[in-house]
Design an enzyme around this catalytic site. Structure first.
Site, mmCIF file in Angstrom:
data_model
loop_
_atom_site.group_PDB
_atom_site.id
_atom_site.type_symbol
_atom_site.label_atom_id
_atom_site.label_comp_id
_atom_site.label_asym_id
_atom_site.label_seq_id
_atom_site.Cartn_x
_atom_site.Cartn_y
_atom_site.Cartn_z
ATOM 1 N N PHE A 28 6.339 91.852 19.625
ATOM 2 C CA PHE A 28 4.442 92.335 19.157
ATOM 3 C C PHE A 28 4.515 92.806 16.915
ATOM 4 O O PHE A 28 5.140 93.946 17.318
ATOM 5 C CB PHE A 28 3.412 92.595 19.834
ATOM 6 N N ASP A 62 8.148 98.237 26.621
ATOM 7 C CA ASP A 62 6.620 97.856 26.610
ATOM 8 C C ASP A 62 5.981 97.282 27.738
ATOM 9 O O ASP A 62 7.226 95.807 27.454
ATOM 10 C CB ASP A 62 6.443 97.351 24.609
ATOM 11 N N ARG A 118 -0.648 79.076 22.861
ATOM 12 C CA ARG A 118 -0.698 79.886 24.551
ATOM 13 C C ARG A 118 -1.607 79.841 25.017
ATOM 14 O O ARG A 118 -3.122 80.232 24.604
ATOM 15 C CB ARG A 118 -0.049 81.266 23.328
ATOM 16 N N TYR A 165 -6.249 96.227 28.705
ATOM 17 C CA TYR A 165 -6.609 95.203 28.387
ATOM 18 C C TYR A 165 -6.763 93.217 28.949
ATOM 19 O O TYR A 165 -7.688 92.375 28.483
ATOM 20 C CB TYR A 165 -7.889 95.524 26.948
HETATM 21 C C1 LIG Z 1 -1.181 93.307 22.814
HETATM 22 C C2 LIG Z 1 0.128 94.413 22.400
HETATM 23 C C3 LIG Z 1 -0.334 95.233 21.975
HETATM 24 C C4 LIG Z 1 -1.172 95.611 21.097
HETATM 25 O O1 LIG Z 1 -1.815 97.315 20.722
HETATM 26 P P1 LIG Z 1 -2.653 98.216 19.951
HETATM 27 O O2 LIG Z 1 -2.121 99.528 20.466
HETATM 28 O O3 LIG Z 1 -3.385 97.812 21.844
HETATM 29 O O4 LIG Z 1 -4.304 96.646 19.335
HETATM 30 C C5 LIG Z 1 1.015 96.170 21.560
HETATM 31 N N1 LIG Z 1 2.191 95.454 21.414
HETATM 32 C C6 LIG Z 1 2.116 94.310 22.599
HETATM 33 C C7 LIG Z 1 3.641 94.099 22.921
HETATM 34 C C8 LIG Z 1 1.241 93.834 23.028
HETATM 35 O O5 LIG Z 1 1.397 92.302 23.366
#
Ligand SMILES: *Cc1c(COP(=O)(O)O)cnc(C)c1O
Length: 415
Positions: free
Chosen positions: A128, A200, A374, A225
């Site tokens: 991500f 993560d 997805r 969330y």
């Molecule tokens: C959704 C997601 C994030 C989101 O990060 P935010 O700081 O909450 O916007 C980070 N890493 C991964 C792997 C995600 O899927």
């Protein structure tokens, strides 16, 4: 592959589903099949009730007293412990707060400080993106530190792990393909090289059982969330294994991470334990919505959740391949259950337009550039019948070619 089920077999699966009663705990609009709980989990009656109490009683009536009387100040660690049950962390090792991006920043700095003399961060090019952007930011503040990426510097992450590596930042479930890594095996490989692991969990917390302590993870971060249903922009969480606590230094040394925040001292002194990962005042209304969501999670058997998740994704893959395979969709998610998260992705040359047409028909998934359709499967509020109906709509959209209508090509800011 087993024979495809028919509608009566689908109805029998729903009737026998041990999790089916959870669906009525959620507020879902009529006529929508929601397959995007991996991006924004559904609202629950419990979360809305918590928000209402927090706003009308605690904020409106009790005012500043609520920091003590309603437990506002301790919520980050109390909620952290409840997430701990879902991700295999014993008490006192998770704190809720800030965003995943900010927590990655803190965890990367903390890991680098625990491994002086080593200056390489390893991550995945298919990560991500925010994880990589934050890693770049960390590198920019620490001269001599560099970032090596799976898919750029070597084909497999294991090939990059050597005695120069301080920390490996890795996704448990890939956000696009849905591929699940073996946490215990990779963590051992990282430790054998003397490095630390940051996992993560954005796409595994609330999606499947996670065993952070048993796997020996050093740090972890995750969203609340998505699968945890905490609400839009709900605060994230960070885990640090207890064995590291006394030596953790993180650079966002705000007053909530101070040992005595209300002593108003001039110099910083880190709090004991996981509290030192906190920075400043937290979004209490969002925390209260998350508390409502976690009240539901307290009742969930994670093994039953995993079983249903795999059954839903197996079914979706089988139905799409049988009914839509001829229309140019190709599976991007593995068929192997042990390596699959709780989502399924298909590639299509016009994935954006196809997804817009699906959403107009009430089947909400999402599009990930450049060509991924997805679909997230959330066992608490998705039924087997939902899967059946969603595939029927997808088949109709592909067979009729309705997605070619120009309105489906208009791009919004958030996809
Ligand atoms: C959704 C997601 C994030 C989101 O990060 P935010 O700081 O909450 O916007 C980070 N890493 C991964 C792997 C995600 O899927």
């Amino acid at each position: 592959m087993p024979a495809l089920p028919d509608l009566s077999a689908i109805e029998a699966l729903d009737a026998a589903d041990p999790l089916r009663a959870f669906r009525e705990r959620f507020v879902l609009p009529e006529g929508v099949i929601y397959l995007d709980g991996n991006s924004l989990g559904a609202a629950s009656h419990a979360a809305l009730a918590e928000l209402d109490t927090a706003a009308r009683q605690e904020w409106s009536q009790d005012l500043i007293r609520s920091w003590n009387t309603a437990g506002w100040f301790d919520m980050p660690v109390k909620l952290g412990d409840r997430i701990g049950r879902l991700v295999g962390a014993a008490e006192g090792q998770i704190v809720v707060g800030d965003t995943t991006s900010v927590n990655i920043y803190k965890a990367l700095h903390a890991a680098l400080a625990l491994r002086p003399g080593r200056n390489v961060i390893v991550a995945e090019s298919g990560s991500f993106p925010t994880d990589l952007y934050v890693a770049e930011g960390v590198v920019s503040t620490r001269p001599g530190t560099s970032l090596k990426l799976e898919g750029v510097d070597a084909p497999a992450i294991e090939d990059l792990i050597d005695e120069t590596v301080a920390v490996v930042l890795v996704n448990h479930v890939n956000f696009k393909s849905g591929t699940l890594r073996d946490m215990a095996v990779l963590t051992k490989r990282i430790h054998d090289a003397g490095a630390l692991a940051i996992w993560d969990l954005c796409h595994s917390a609330g999606a499947l059982p996670v065993e952070l302590d048993a796997a020996g993870a050093d740090f972890a971060v995750g969203c609340t969330y998505k699968y945890l249903n905490g609400g839009p922009g709900a605060p994230a969480f960070v885990y640090a294994a207890r064995r590291h606590h006394d030596n953790i230094v993180q650079p966002l040394s705000g007053w909530w991470g101070h040992a005595r925040p209300f002593a108003m001292e001039t110099g910083f002194a880190a709090a004991e334990g996981i509290r030192r990962f906190q920075c400043g005042t937290q979004p209490i209304l969002s925390m209260r919505a998350l508390k409502g969501a976690l009240d539901i999670w307290d009742e969930v058997d994670m093994q039953a959740l995993r079983e249903k998740s795999l059954a839903l994704t197996d079914l979706f893959i089988a139905l799409v391949e049988a009914r839509c395979g001829q229309y140019g969709v190709s599976l991007e998610t593995t068929c192997a259950r042990a390596s699959r998260g709780s989502q399924v992705s298909f590639a299509h040359d016009h994935a954006y337009e196809v997804m817009q047409a699906l959403i107009e028909r009430g089947v909400i998934g999402d599009f990930r550039a450049p060509s991924t359709l997805r679909f997230g499967f959330t066992p608490l509020y998705t039924s087997y019948r939902d899967v059946w109906d969603a595939v029927a709509v997808l088949e109709d959209i592909l067979a009729s070619g309705v997605w070619k209508e120009p309105r489906f090509a208009v791009r919004a800011a958030v996809t």
